[in-house]
Design a protein around this motif. Sequence first.
Motif, short mmCIF file in Angstrom:
data_model
loop_
_atom_site.label_atom_id
_atom_site.label_comp_id
_atom_site.label_asym_id
_atom_site.label_seq_id
_atom_site.Cartn_x
_atom_site.Cartn_y
_atom_site.Cartn_z
N UNK A 26 0.84 -1.19 0.00
CA UNK A 26 0.00 0.00 0.00
C UNK A 26 0.88 1.24 0.00
N UNK A 27 0.36 2.29 -0.57
CA UNK A 27 1.03 3.58 -0.58
C UNK A 27 0.15 4.55 0.21
N UNK A 28 0.72 5.17 1.22
CA UNK A 28 0.01 6.16 2.01
C UNK A 28 0.58 7.53 1.72
N UNK A 29 -0.29 8.46 1.38
CA UNK A 29 0.12 9.85 1.15
C UNK A 29 -0.78 10.73 2.00
N UNK A 30 -0.15 11.54 2.82
CA UNK A 30 -0.87 12.49 3.65
C UNK A 30 -0.66 13.88 3.07
N UNK A 31 -1.73 14.55 2.72
CA UNK A 31 -1.66 15.89 2.14
C UNK A 31 -1.89 16.96 3.20
N UNK B 298 2.91 15.23 2.09
CA UNK B 298 2.90 16.35 1.16
C UNK B 298 2.71 17.65 1.93
N UNK B 299 3.71 18.52 1.84
CA UNK B 299 3.78 19.74 2.63
C UNK B 299 3.36 20.97 1.83
N UNK B 300 2.61 21.84 2.47
CA UNK B 300 2.30 23.16 1.92
C UNK B 300 3.25 24.14 2.62
N UNK B 301 4.31 24.60 1.96
CA UNK B 301 5.32 25.38 2.65
C UNK B 301 4.86 26.77 3.11
N UNK B 302 3.90 27.35 2.42
CA UNK B 302 3.46 28.71 2.76
C UNK B 302 1.93 28.75 2.76
N UNK B 303 1.31 27.98 3.62
CA UNK B 303 -0.15 27.85 3.60
C UNK B 303 -0.87 29.18 3.75
N UNK B 304 -1.77 29.46 2.82
CA UNK B 304 -2.65 30.62 2.89
C UNK B 304 -4.11 30.18 2.75
#
Length: 111
Positions: A4-9, A37-43
């Motif tokens: 399985x592949x787990x991806x956390x957004x 999966x990272x949002x580096x500058x979340x707005x």
Amino acid sequence: MVRYLFRLDDACPTMDHKKWARVINIFKKYNVKPIIAVIPNNEDPNNVVDAPRHDFWNEVIKWNELGYAIALHGYNHVYTTTDSGLVGINKFSEFAGVVYPIQKEKIDCWL
């Protein structure tokens, strides 16, 4: 063997840290190596759940040291187009349909 592949957004300094900690602990317990999966500058106001954690990037480094793959999930998570992109799941995007120099500028800011 089943794999399985787990991806956390949507990992970002203002995410729901308590929920993320529970999931990370489960991954540690079962030696699962997810993609985070990272949002580096979340707005995106939908991703503002907790107060910003100033040690967030240290946490990202720890995840990487645990063998987790760290991915870029947009730059600020603000949709700027109605282009559905290559996959065609959503009819909005932060990157699909945006000219290359602007995409590169957003990505370069993160590196």
